[in-house]
Design an enzyme around this catalytic site. Structure first.
Site, mmCIF file in Angstrom:
data_model
loop_
_atom_site.group_PDB
_atom_site.id
_atom_site.type_symbol
_atom_site.label_atom_id
_atom_site.label_comp_id
_atom_site.label_asym_id
_atom_site.label_seq_id
_atom_site.Cartn_x
_atom_site.Cartn_y
_atom_site.Cartn_z
ATOM 1 N N ASP A 202 0.901 -1.142 0.000
ATOM 2 C CA ASP A 202 0.000 0.000 0.000
ATOM 3 C C ASP A 202 0.942 1.194 0.000
ATOM 4 O O ASP A 202 1.540 1.525 1.024
ATOM 5 C CB ASP A 202 -0.867 0.017 1.268
ATOM 6 C CG ASP A 202 -1.907 1.115 1.195
ATOM 7 O OD1 ASP A 202 -1.532 2.262 0.890
ATOM 8 O OD2 ASP A 202 -3.089 0.846 1.424
ATOM 9 N N HIS A 203 1.116 1.811 -1.169
ATOM 10 C CA HIS A 203 2.237 2.746 -1.271
ATOM 11 C C HIS A 203 2.070 3.979 -0.383
ATOM 12 O O HIS A 203 3.040 4.654 -0.085
ATOM 13 C CB HIS A 203 2.523 3.124 -2.726
ATOM 14 C CG HIS A 203 1.578 4.125 -3.301
ATOM 15 N ND1 HIS A 203 0.315 3.808 -3.708
ATOM 16 C CD2 HIS A 203 1.712 5.448 -3.539
ATOM 17 C CE1 HIS A 203 -0.280 4.891 -4.169
ATOM 18 N NE2 HIS A 203 0.537 5.908 -4.075
ATOM 19 N N HIS A 265 -5.690 3.004 1.023
ATOM 20 C CA HIS A 265 -4.863 4.135 1.452
ATOM 21 C C HIS A 265 -5.483 4.928 2.613
ATOM 22 O O HIS A 265 -4.817 5.213 3.600
ATOM 23 C CB HIS A 265 -4.617 5.095 0.290
ATOM 24 C CG HIS A 265 -4.091 4.441 -0.949
ATOM 25 N ND1 HIS A 265 -3.208 3.389 -0.911
ATOM 26 C CD2 HIS A 265 -4.296 4.691 -2.265
ATOM 27 C CE1 HIS A 265 -2.900 3.026 -2.151
ATOM 28 N NE2 HIS A 265 -3.552 3.802 -2.984
HETATM 29 C C1 BG6 Z 1 -3.291 4.717 -6.569
HETATM 30 C C2 BG6 Z 1 -4.643 4.827 -7.208
HETATM 31 O O1 BG6 Z 1 -3.272 3.650 -5.667
HETATM 32 O O2 BG6 Z 1 -3.002 5.914 -5.891
HETATM 33 C C3 BG6 Z 1 -4.702 6.014 -8.151
HETATM 34 O O3 BG6 Z 1 -4.925 3.650 -7.939
HETATM 35 C C4 BG6 Z 1 -4.258 7.264 -7.446
HETATM 36 O O4 BG6 Z 1 -6.013 6.170 -8.690
HETATM 37 C C5 BG6 Z 1 -2.940 7.045 -6.728
HETATM 38 O O5 BG6 Z 1 -4.132 8.277 -8.426
HETATM 39 C C6 BG6 Z 1 -2.568 8.238 -5.886
HETATM 40 O O6 BG6 Z 1 -1.288 8.042 -5.383
HETATM 41 P P1 BG6 Z 1 -0.282 9.244 -5.214
HETATM 42 O O7 BG6 Z 1 0.917 8.651 -4.582
HETATM 43 O O8 BG6 Z 1 -0.033 9.806 -6.573
HETATM 44 O O9 BG6 Z 1 -1.004 10.222 -4.340
#
Ligand code: BG6
Length: 513
Positions: A202-203, A265
């Site tokens: 989960d980044h 997230h």
């Molecule tokens: C991803 C989603 O997990 O997270 C995307 O699938 C979203 O839809 C993205 O745009 C947002 O991540 P970050 O790191 O760009 O805020």
């Protein structure tokens, strides 16, 4: 080991610098290596780790994909992508060495022979490059490919590490589309890898400020005594994006904002804000506390969904003055699509600490600004002094991105002879306080997986609990009868006005980003 030899083993250069486990040499096999994720995130992240001296030199990358190409062609493609997407400029001398650690392996995901030859290649790499039999498999593919890949990994014996080595798998989202599919996916993954070998990414958890939440809460003695229903009025979490669906309709049409962002997230961020202090920083102790938060989320009855959750979809509008089409007019989107590109929710955590403290969350695409932040709104001071001037509440804002930092809003007297009170901000910016850019989330997470530290990865029970909460909402939306309405909002606005009403009803308003 006796005390003296323990001391000899301490590396004085690392001592006191970090409590993190050290990444070990390994082969990183990326399934779906010609896809977007490898180009935009994975290879640039590995390059940046190499450039910052964080990566053990033996680490070797093997791109596994269907298309025919040579190692050299693949290296050139990866170099081009890294030059485009890396957070720091690519230095030729570093790329030269790093590029030589990248290999290509052509095979269909369903072709048994491709895995046998992969096993032979990995053995050879172990001998030539010193990767010590350690294997990290990265699934950068759609979930319907997991099963064939896992089956063949197992048949080739690649899921079992030899004595003294390890094998781990990193799984990308989406991790299921509901509880039943997530359970099935977990079952499939566990046919080849045990839970301790499984790293569900989960980044958001790899983002620097997300990690800082625990430090803010538990390394500062002044916040924790206030962190409860006695002093906190409510909490808001916003994740706003100016981007639209960006050519991902194939995936997004079946997901929507609730599954794409909230299930993973936003609930993860909420867990970090709401969890109890763990007994120590062991991965399972932290995750045990997080899963209790998700487990304590008050489940909606189907007829409560309309009252507590607002779903929206962007209509045409403008972003930064430029006209943009409606979601339904985007490529590969059904012109009658009911997919949510915006969600606002009002939730409650049924435990002692958070009793009666509403949590408001909103997430959306095509909003006026991009930014993710959490704000903790404290109760107001009693209105007895200062001529009963109405003051604003103290707000602690944690900016996850951009401009990572933390600010605290307080009241101060305006200079002058009259007694006017105005809000002011105490502000901490990562960039200026530490003078260096934060690494990308994928850098931290890849390194953690190479170190065997699963703290920032979602555990099976966390994922499944999160789905039990989300499923009720999705089911209510999908109902044939009395489904809550889908509200449209112009691209470039802050979502449908019903999202504002959700707070207005409680006498509150969304914080302006
Ligand atoms: C991803 C989603 O997990 O997270 C995307 O699938 C979203 O839809 C993205 O745009 C947002 O991540 P970050 O790191 O760009 O805020």
């Amino acid at each position: 080991m006796n005390k003296a030899s323990e001391r000899e083993n301490v590396n004085p250069l690392r001592e006191g610098l970090s409590t993190r486990a050290v990444p070990q040499p390994c082969s990183v096999v990326i399934f779906g290596a010609t896809g977007d994720l490898a180009h935009r995130k994975l290879i640039p992240a590995l390059y940046n780790l190499a450039a910052d001296g964080e990566l053990p030199p033996a680490v070797t990358v093997i791109g596994f994909a269907r298309r025919e190409k040579s190692d050299d062609e693949f290296r050139r493609e990866m170099e081009e992508a890294t030059r485009k997407f890396s957070r720091q400029p690519v230095r030729d001398e570093i790329w030269k060495t790093f590029g030589e650690s990248i290999f290509y392996h052509q095979s269909d995901f369903g072709d048994e022979a491709g895995y046998k030859s992969l096993a032979a290649k990995l053995d050879k790499i172990d001998k030539e490059r010193g990767t010590r039999g350690n294997r990290l498999f990265y699934f950068a593919v759609a979930p319907d490919q997991f099963e064939p890949i896992l089956k063949h990994i197992k048949a080739a014996g690649l899921n079992e590490a030899r004595e003294g080595s390890w094998a781990r798998v990193i799984v990308e989202k989406p991790f299921g589309t509901d509880l039943a599919s997530a359970r099935e996916l977990n079952r499939v993954v566990h046919t080849s890898f045990a839970e301790e070998q499984t790293y569900r990414i989960d980044h958001f958890l790899g983002k620097e400020t997300a990690q800082n939440i625990l430090v803010l809460r538990f390394a500062n003695a002044i916040f924790e005594p206030l962190w409860n229903t006695r002093y906190i009025d409510h909490v808001q979490i916003t994740a706003a994006e100016t981007l639209g669906v960006e050519g991902r309709a194939g995936y997004y049409e079946g997901a929507g904002a609730l599954r794409d962002m909230v299930q993973n997230h936003l609930l993860q961020l909420l867990c970090l804000i709401a969890m109890e202090a763990p007994t120590d920083l062991g991965a399972d102790n932290i995750r045990d506390e997080k899963v209790k938060v998700v487990g304590s989320l008050r489940r909606f009855a189907p007829n409560e969904v309309a009252n507590s959750v607002v779903r929206g979809q962007y209509a045409e509008g403008a972003i930064n003055g430029k006209p943009v089409p409606a979601y339904r007019a985007e490529k590969n989107v059904n012109p009658n699509s009911m997919t949510d590109t915006f969600v606002a929710l009002r939730l409650n955590i049924d435990n002692w600490r958070w009793w009666d403290v509403p949590i408001y969350m909103r997430v959306g695409k095509r909003l006026p600004k991009s930014g993710t932040e959490i704000s903790v709104h404290f109760k107001k001071a009693p209105l007895v002094l200062f001529n009963k001037q109405s003051t604003e509440e103290n707000v602690l804002v944690i900016r996850i991105q951009p401009d990572e930092g933390i600010s605290l809003r307080m009241q101060a007297k305006m200079p002058g002879t009259s007694f006017r009170i105005e809000p002011v901000k105490m502000d901490f910016h990562y960039g200026t306080s530490f003078g260096k850019a934060s690494p990308e989330a994928y850098e931290r997470l890849l390194l953690d997986a190479m170190s065997g530290d699963a703290t920032l990865f979602a555990r099976r029970d966390e994922v499944e609990q999160a789905w039990t909460f989300i499923d009720v909402i999705e089911n209510a939306w999908a109902a044939k009868k009395d489904a809550p309405e889908l509200f449209f909002y112009p691209a470039g606005s802050w979502g449908p006005e019903e999202a504002d009403n959700l707070l207005a009803r409680d006498g509150r308003a969304w914080r302006r980003l």
